[in-house]
Enzyme design. Structure first.
Site, PDB file in Angstrom:
ATOM      1  N   ASP A  69      12.105   5.643   4.944  1.00  0.00           N
ATOM      2  CA  ASP A  69      11.178   4.754   5.653  1.00  0.00           C
ATOM      3  C   ASP A  69      11.800   4.226   6.941  1.00  0.00           C
ATOM      4  OD1 ASP A  69       9.839   5.273   3.347  1.00  0.00           O
ATOM      5  OD2 ASP A  69      10.200   3.317   2.448  1.00  0.00           O
ATOM      6  N   GLU A  86      17.329  -3.950   2.808  1.00  0.00           N
ATOM      7  CA  GLU A  86      16.436  -3.577   1.712  1.00  0.00           C
ATOM      8  C   GLU A  86      17.200  -3.451   0.390  1.00  0.00           C
ATOM      9  OE1 GLU A  86      13.120  -1.844   2.794  1.00  0.00           O
ATOM     10  OE2 GLU A  86      12.600  -0.959   0.872  1.00  0.00           O
ATOM     11  N   SER A 138       5.147   1.476   3.771  1.00  0.00           N
ATOM     12  CA  SER A 138       6.380   0.961   4.393  1.00  0.00           C
ATOM     13  C   SER A 138       6.174  -0.260   5.263  1.00  0.00           C
ATOM     14  CB  SER A 138       7.072   2.045   5.226  1.00  0.00           C
ATOM     15  OG  SER A 138       7.636   2.971   4.390  1.00  0.00           O
ATOM     16  N   ALA A 197       0.820  -1.212   0.000  1.00  0.00           N
ATOM     17  CA  ALA A 197       0.000   0.000   0.000  1.00  0.00           C
ATOM     18  C   ALA A 197       0.857   1.266   0.000  1.00  0.00           C
ATOM     19  CB  ALA A 197      -0.924   0.006   1.216  1.00  0.00           C
TER      20      ALA A 197
HETATM   21  C1  GLA Z   1       9.784   4.530  -1.034  1.00  0.00           C
HETATM   22  C2  GLA Z   1      11.243   4.455  -0.628  1.00  0.00           C
HETATM   23  C3  GLA Z   1      11.700   5.735   0.056  1.00  0.00           C
HETATM   24  C4  GLA Z   1      11.304   6.969  -0.743  1.00  0.00           C
HETATM   25  C5  GLA Z   1       9.852   6.891  -1.185  1.00  0.00           C
HETATM   26  C6  GLA Z   1       9.455   8.007  -2.112  1.00  0.00           C
HETATM   27  O1  GLA Z   1       8.991   4.559   0.096  1.00  0.00           O
HETATM   28  O2  GLA Z   1      11.461   3.370   0.247  1.00  0.00           O
HETATM   29  O3  GLA Z   1      13.084   5.676   0.282  1.00  0.00           O
HETATM   30  O4  GLA Z   1      12.165   7.162  -1.832  1.00  0.00           O
HETATM   31  O5  GLA Z   1       9.554   5.668  -1.834  1.00  0.00           O
HETATM   32  O6  GLA Z   1       9.486   9.226  -1.452  1.00  0.00           O
END
Ligand code: GLA
Length: 386
Positions: free
Chosen positions: A178, A166, A129, A126
């Site tokens: 995140d 990650e 995170s 979604a």
């Molecule tokens: C994902 C990535 C983040 C960031 C966002 C966009 O959530 O994990 O590091 O780049 O996209 O802002």
């Protein structure tokens, strides 16, 4: 409305069912929603995310034999390995869990075996995170087992371990926002992070009669499927073409000199988006909801037209939210699906969610999901009660 159920007991009971072991610690880390500053983290820019009350819970029992056993609700098969055998080659969901155990071990932290059971109330796919919440809940549990307090240095190590898992294990080239917010967020605040200086500060949110609403379009988004990586490469090319270390140093005038239309538009999004973050902090502080509306609208248009990471469901949700009384709405997170974030009068929550549900049904889209993003605290662990 998706409620932020406390899954601590659920996780400890499931651990007992899976492995017959008793949790001594439960790690917890929230999901997040970004208020503004999208794709700016890997451009040394600014971001302003909030931690959700929805979280991943990791019940953990220590083992003396170095064996690692991990179970989740999503897979009947547990992941089983040994701490000495972990490395960057881990497939599927276990990359986010065993990957962190590996990177923590590499960092000289949390080096023992354990049984682990994960439960999460963060919706998957979604753009909220769920992966960072899994990484950081795992880290919190493993550090709890290792008897380490989550002080500022250890929290920095958690962020680094999550990012390494990650990027090196799950192979998603993400930027660090995140893991930072799900680790460092404070209850009641957003986290302003500067990826140039590496500093962050808590921004207390006096929302009064306003609510932060998240709407999940249920168009599943993936950070590993190429769209994210290509945006990152285009931004790096723009900075290199301008002879700059990163787009944080670029001005709009410089960006307009870029020859390639696509690269120019990508860079224009980054430069204008970074410039919207501090005004958003000011508008939130002053309760200037009209300014929030303008900033969110400009941010969404920039992601739709210049960065090209929106999809029709996100555009429809944003337009409908604003039409039904939200002060501001924009897509949030990596894009290509996922969620929107709206700020709206609390009294308008029902009207706005109903309007989005209706618009989705009329357009033939599947039903969206909604949750209230009360700003919550970052990763922690608690001693488990037996
Ligand atoms: C994902 C990535 C983040 C960031 C966002 C966009 O959530 O994990 O590091 O780049 O996209 O802002």
């Amino acid at each position: 409305m998706l409620e932020p159920t406390d899954l601590t007991r659920h996780a400890t009971e499931a651990l007992r069912t899976n492995f017959g072991t008793e949790a001594t610690v439960v790690g917890k880390a929230p999901g997040r929603v970004n208020l503004i500053g999208e794709h700016t983290d890997y451009n040394a820019g600014l971001v302003l995310p909030v931690a959700l009350p929805h979280a991943t819970y990791a019940a953990a029992a220590p083992r003396t034999d170095g064996v690692i056993r991990i179970a989740t609700a999503h897979d009947p098969e547990p992941f089983i390995s040994h701490i000495d055998q972990l490395g960057p080659e881990i497939d599927g969901w276990a990359a986010y869990v065993a990957g962190v155990l590996w990177t923590l071990r590499e960092a000289g932290l949390a080096t023992g075996g354990l049984d682990l059971r994960l439960e999460s109330s963060v919706p998957f796919g979604a753009g909220l995170s769920s992966s960072a919440s899994v990484e950081c809940a795992t880290a919190a549990a493993a550090l709890g087992i290792a008897g380490r307090a989550l002080d500022a240095d250890v929290r920095r190590a958690v962020v680094a371990a999550g990012m390494r898992a990650e990027t090196e294990v799950a192979k998603a080239p993400t930027g660090g926002m995140d893991q930072s917010v799900v680790t460092f967020a404070e209850e009641g605040g957003a986290l302003l992070i500067d990826f140039d200086s590496g500093e962050h500060r808590n921004v207390p949110l006096a929302l009064g009669e306003r609510t932060i609403l998240v709407t999940d379009t249920r168009v599943e988004h993936q950070l590993t499927d190429g769209g994210y990586a290509s945006r990152r490469a285009q931004c790096e090319k723009a900075a290199a073409d301008l002879g700059l270390r990163s787009l944080r140093e670029a001005t709009l005038d410089q960006v307009e000199t870029l020859g390639d239309d696509v690269v120019r538009r990508r860079a224009r999004h980054i430069v204008t988006e970074i410039a919207r973050v501090e005004p958003t902090v000011d508008a939130l502080g002053g309760g200037d909801w009209a300014a929030i509306g303008e900033l969110f609208a400009a941010s969404h248009a920039s992601m739709r037209d210049d960065f090209e990471i929106s999809v029709p469901e996100l555009d429809l949700a944003v337009a409908t939210a604003v039409g039904a009384g939200a002060d501001g709405a924009r897509m949030t997170g990596g894009g290509f699906g996922g969620s929107i974030v709206s700020i709206l009068p609390t009294a308008a929550v029902e009207a706005v969610t109903a309007a989005i549900d209706k618009a989705f049904a009329e357009a033939g889209h599947g039903a969206p999901g909604h949750l209230i993003a009360s700003p919550s605290a970052g990763a922690m662990f608690t001693e488990a009660m037996s």
